[in-house]
Design a protein around this motif. Structure first.
Motif: not given
Length: 206
Positions: A15-20, A143-148, A180-184, A190-193
């Motif tokens: 999740k973006h903005g959240q550490f799990s 611990v992981q999070t989603l960076h956009i 883990i790179y979910l975008g190409d 860049p702002e949407k990666l």
């Protein structure tokens, strides 16, 4: 049926903005080690050029010969340095060590890997083929999070993860920083990666 491990393995979602705090299963990867700035180091380019021909050959082999199809997984990497501040405030990429990763299912064996390696070698288009290996990676508690956004904007997120969230949860960092790179980046602004940022941890004992 075609297996989609991004959906089957829960830790390929964050999740973006959240550490799990999650428990990552032991998974099997194609791996190539290297050092230096991923934007300029020839070794990084050679590793990428090698990793995906083998990954796709393994996928086609699995479908044709083993009757088990799956989607090729996204690029991943482990990153580390003698000074971990080079990942956060300094971002001195010339000091980075890395291992490029591509997850493959556990039914792929070393024998399958060697068969595919020989096929790819005959084409002469995989310059780091001798450095490629197939190994399990055991991370466990993490611990992981989603960076956009751009990769170079990860620093503040990592500082918050390393210096605040992890110690507040009575955890300590272990293992290597994992992305883990979910975008190409070739096809995505860049702002949407989207990148999963992961740090293996251990529970502090009193």
């Amino acid at each position: 049926m075609k297996s989609d491990f991004k959906k089957l393995i829960a830790t390929y979602s964050a999740k973006h903005g959240q550490f799990s705090v999650v428990t990552v299963p032991t998974l099997q990867f194609l791996m190539i080690d290297g050092h230096g700035d991923p934007n300029t180091a020839q070794s990084y380019k050679d590793a990428l050029t090698t990793l995906y021909p083998v990954a796709y050959k393994l996928k086609f082999f699995s479908k044709a010969e083993l009757g088990q199809d799956y989607g090729v997984m996204p690029l991943e990497a482990l990153w580390w340095s003698d000074d971990m501040e080079s990942f956060t405030s300094a971002r001195d990429k010339s000091r980075w060590d890395w291992t490029l990763l591509n997850m493959v299912p556990d039914w792929i064996t070393q024998e399958h890997m060697e068969m595919v390696r020989q096929v790819v070698a005959k084409k002469g288009e995989a310059p780091a083929l001798e450095s490629l290996r197939l190994e399990p990676l055991e991370e466990g508690l993490s611990v992981q999070t989603l960076h956009i956004g751009p990769y170079d904007h990860e620093g503040p997120v990592l500082e918050e993860m390393h210096n605040n969230f992890i110690p507040e949860q009575s955890l300590s960092m272990t293992g290597r920083h994992h992305e883990i790179y979910l975008g190409d980046p070739r096809r995505t602004a860049p702002e949407k990666l989207k990148t999963i940022l992961r740090q293996p941890v251990s529970q502090n004992t009193k």
